[in-house]
Design a protein around this motif. Structure first.
Motif, PDB file in Angstrom:
ATOM      1  N   MET A 155       0.999  -0.996  -0.084  1.00 30.91           N
ATOM      2  CA  MET A 155      -0.180  -0.332  -0.328  1.00 30.91           C
ATOM      3  C   MET A 155       0.461   1.602  -0.009  1.00 30.91           C
ATOM      4  O   MET A 155       1.041   1.617   1.128  1.00 30.91           O
ATOM      5  CB  MET A 155      -1.669  -0.193   1.347  1.00 30.91           C
ATOM      6  CG  MET A 155      -2.160   1.031   1.512  1.00 30.91           C
ATOM      7  SD  MET A 155      -3.106   0.719   1.961  1.00 30.91           S
ATOM      8  CE  MET A 155      -3.959   0.026   2.171  1.00 30.91           C
TER       9      MET A 155
ATOM     10  N   ASP B 154       0.245   3.755  -1.810  1.00 29.05           N
ATOM     11  CA  ASP B 154      -0.416   5.569  -2.028  1.00 29.05           C
ATOM     12  C   ASP B 154      -0.190   6.708  -0.426  1.00 29.05           C
ATOM     13  O   ASP B 154      -1.268   5.768   0.700  1.00 29.05           O
ATOM     14  CB  ASP B 154      -1.450   5.564  -2.619  1.00 29.05           C
ATOM     15  CG  ASP B 154      -2.212   6.677  -2.496  1.00 29.05           C
ATOM     16  OD1 ASP B 154      -2.949   7.756  -1.766  1.00 29.05           O
ATOM     17  OD2 ASP B 154      -1.808   7.626  -3.791  1.00 29.05           O
TER      18      ASP B 154
ATOM     19  N   GLU C  13      -2.360   9.263   0.821  1.00 29.60           N
ATOM     20  CA  GLU C  13      -3.941   9.209   1.012  1.00 29.60           C
ATOM     21  C   GLU C  13      -3.998   7.743   1.497  1.00 29.60           C
ATOM     22  O   GLU C  13      -4.807   7.722   2.343  1.00 29.60           O
ATOM     23  CB  GLU C  13      -4.922   9.314  -0.228  1.00 29.60           C
ATOM     24  CG  GLU C  13      -5.926   9.694  -0.079  1.00 29.60           C
ATOM     25  CD  GLU C  13      -6.446  10.706   1.159  1.00 29.60           C
ATOM     26  OE1 GLU C  13      -7.467  10.857   2.304  1.00 29.60           O
ATOM     27  OE2 GLU C  13      -5.496  12.265   2.091  1.00 29.60           O
ATOM     28  N   LEU C  14      -4.298   6.825   0.738  1.00 24.17           N
ATOM     29  CA  LEU C  14      -4.553   5.339   1.325  1.00 24.17           C
ATOM     30  C   LEU C  14      -3.921   4.544   2.400  1.00 24.17           C
ATOM     31  O   LEU C  14      -4.411   4.196   3.176  1.00 24.17           O
ATOM     32  CB  LEU C  14      -4.463   4.556  -0.077  1.00 24.17           C
ATOM     33  CG  LEU C  14      -4.755   4.642  -1.206  1.00 24.17           C
ATOM     34  CD1 LEU C  14      -5.190   3.994  -2.314  1.00 24.17           C
ATOM     35  CD2 LEU C  14      -6.593   4.768  -0.513  1.00 24.17           C
ATOM     36  N   ARG C  15      -2.673   4.987   2.410  1.00 23.60           N
ATOM     37  CA  ARG C  15      -2.315   4.671   4.151  1.00 23.60           C
ATOM     38  C   ARG C  15      -2.463   5.384   4.933  1.00 23.60           C
ATOM     39  O   ARG C  15      -2.812   4.761   6.461  1.00 23.60           O
ATOM     40  CB  ARG C  15      -0.544   5.250   3.821  1.00 23.60           C
ATOM     41  CG  ARG C  15       0.112   4.053   2.782  1.00 23.60           C
ATOM     42  CD  ARG C  15       1.152   4.011   2.992  1.00 23.60           C
ATOM     43  NE  ARG C  15       2.455   3.760   4.324  1.00 23.60           N
ATOM     44  CZ  ARG C  15       2.444   2.764   4.408  1.00 23.60           C
ATOM     45  NH1 ARG C  15       2.257   1.625   3.481  1.00 23.60           N
ATOM     46  NH2 ARG C  15       3.657   2.509   5.103  1.00 23.60           N
TER      47      ARG C  15
ATOM     48  N   ARG D  82      -5.360   6.007   5.288  1.00 24.08           N
ATOM     49  CA  ARG D  82      -6.947   6.150   5.663  1.00 24.08           C
ATOM     50  C   ARG D  82      -6.996   4.188   6.015  1.00 24.08           C
ATOM     51  O   ARG D  82      -7.685   4.694   7.276  1.00 24.08           O
ATOM     52  CB  ARG D  82      -7.599   5.962   4.521  1.00 24.08           C
ATOM     53  CG  ARG D  82      -8.368   6.599   3.420  1.00 24.08           C
ATOM     54  CD  ARG D  82      -9.299   6.492   2.825  1.00 24.08           C
ATOM     55  NE  ARG D  82      -9.796   7.628   1.326  1.00 24.08           N
ATOM     56  CZ  ARG D  82     -10.942   7.609   0.256  1.00 24.08           C
ATOM     57  NH1 ARG D  82     -11.360   5.984   0.491  1.00 24.08           N
ATOM     58  NH2 ARG D  82     -10.941   8.184   0.108  1.00 24.08           N
TER      59      ARG D  82
ATOM     60  N   VAL E 287      -9.686  -0.708   2.278  1.00 21.74           N
ATOM     61  CA  VAL E 287      -9.966   0.713   1.651  1.00 21.74           C
ATOM     62  C   VAL E 287      -9.232   0.629  -0.113  1.00 21.74           C
ATOM     63  O   VAL E 287      -9.337   1.442  -0.120  1.00 21.74           O
ATOM     64  CB  VAL E 287      -8.267   1.148   2.521  1.00 21.74           C
ATOM     65  CG1 VAL E 287      -7.752   2.446   2.307  1.00 21.74           C
ATOM     66  CG2 VAL E 287      -8.399   1.247   4.105  1.00 21.74           C
ATOM     67  N   ASP E 288      -8.879  -0.242  -0.300  1.00 25.84           N
ATOM     68  CA  ASP E 288      -8.689  -0.268  -2.261  1.00 25.84           C
ATOM     69  C   ASP E 288      -9.802  -0.115  -2.796  1.00 25.84           C
ATOM     70  O   ASP E 288     -10.309  -0.331  -3.582  1.00 25.84           O
ATOM     71  CB  ASP E 288      -7.219  -1.564  -2.032  1.00 25.84           C
ATOM     72  CG  ASP E 288      -5.833  -1.060  -2.209  1.00 25.84           C
ATOM     73  OD1 ASP E 288      -5.458  -0.127  -1.912  1.00 25.84           O
ATOM     74  OD2 ASP E 288      -5.290  -2.349  -1.829  1.00 25.84           O
TER      75      ASP E 288
ATOM     76  N   TRP F 240     -11.628   2.670  -2.475  1.00 24.16           N
ATOM     77  CA  TRP F 240     -11.540   4.128  -3.121  1.00 24.16           C
ATOM     78  C   TRP F 240     -11.686   3.783  -4.922  1.00 24.16           C
ATOM     79  O   TRP F 240     -12.018   4.148  -4.771  1.00 24.16           O
ATOM     80  CB  TRP F 240      -9.654   3.915  -3.357  1.00 24.16           C
ATOM     81  CG  TRP F 240      -8.765   5.236  -3.877  1.00 24.16           C
ATOM     82  CD1 TRP F 240      -8.862   6.422  -3.478  1.00 24.16           C
ATOM     83  CD2 TRP F 240      -8.460   4.464  -5.125  1.00 24.16           C
ATOM     84  NE1 TRP F 240      -7.601   6.679  -4.659  1.00 24.16           N
ATOM     85  CE2 TRP F 240      -7.797   5.544  -5.803  1.00 24.16           C
ATOM     86  CE3 TRP F 240      -8.143   2.999  -5.771  1.00 24.16           C
ATOM     87  CZ2 TRP F 240      -7.516   5.557  -7.147  1.00 24.16           C
ATOM     88  CZ3 TRP F 240      -7.610   3.081  -7.070  1.00 24.16           C
ATOM     89  CH2 TRP F 240      -7.225   4.402  -7.540  1.00 24.16           C
TER      90      TRP F 240
END
Length: 155
Positions: free
Chosen positions: A51, A53, A55-57, A59, A85-86, A89
């Motif tokens: 992971m 990205d 922003e994703l981390r 979240r 999360v993926d 997104w």
């Protein structure tokens, strides 16, 4: 918590049973069932290496803190949360692109994106249910707090 013999239902935490007032269990049986339940340790868990990205981390960490607050978080859950999360997104991305396609009048592209959006939604929803991130699933995991009794005014 192990399933009850000859029971087709998923076990409910004993604290939920007691809070509902639907218990016929003795104090010894309640303590025995409490001891058999799994209680994860609250440890800080970093997002998986794949992971990348930022922003994703971010979240991932925010949701992990919320799951830890309700007591359903363990180190083994990191990959599952990353998948949630993926999927969430992807759902958001497909939704935005579908709206853009509809505004441009490209109905065929919008329908294609809607199918992809639906798959991403189903993935995210299934994982959210497993983690107790919706009302119905959370009520099966978290003990409802009884309302505090307000003192009566004496006249």
């Amino acid at each position: 918590m192990p399933a009850l013999p000859n029971s087709g239902r998923k076990p409910i935490p004993v604290d939920v049973i007691v809070a509902r007032g639907q218990t016929h269990l003795t104090k010894a049986e309640i303590e025995k069932r409490r001891a058999a339940e799994v209680h994860p340790k609250n440890v800080k868990i970093d997002p998986p290496d794949y992971m990348v990205d930022r922003e994703l981390r971010k979240r991932f960490r925010r949701i992990a803190r919320e799951l830890a607050a309700i007591g359903v978080w363990a180190a083994i859950d990191a990959d599952e949360l990353a998948r949630f999360v993926d999927a969430q997104w992807a759902y958001e991305q497909f939704t935005t692109r579908m709206k853009d396609a509809l505004e441009c009048g490209d109905v065929g592209k919008a329908m294609e994106l809607q199918r992809a959006q639906d798959r991403a939604f189903k993935q995210a929803h299934a994982i959210a249910t497993a983690f107790g991130m919706n009302c119905t699933a959370r009520c099966k995991i978290v003990v409802p707090k009884p309302p505090e009794a307000k003192p009566k005014a004496v006249l």
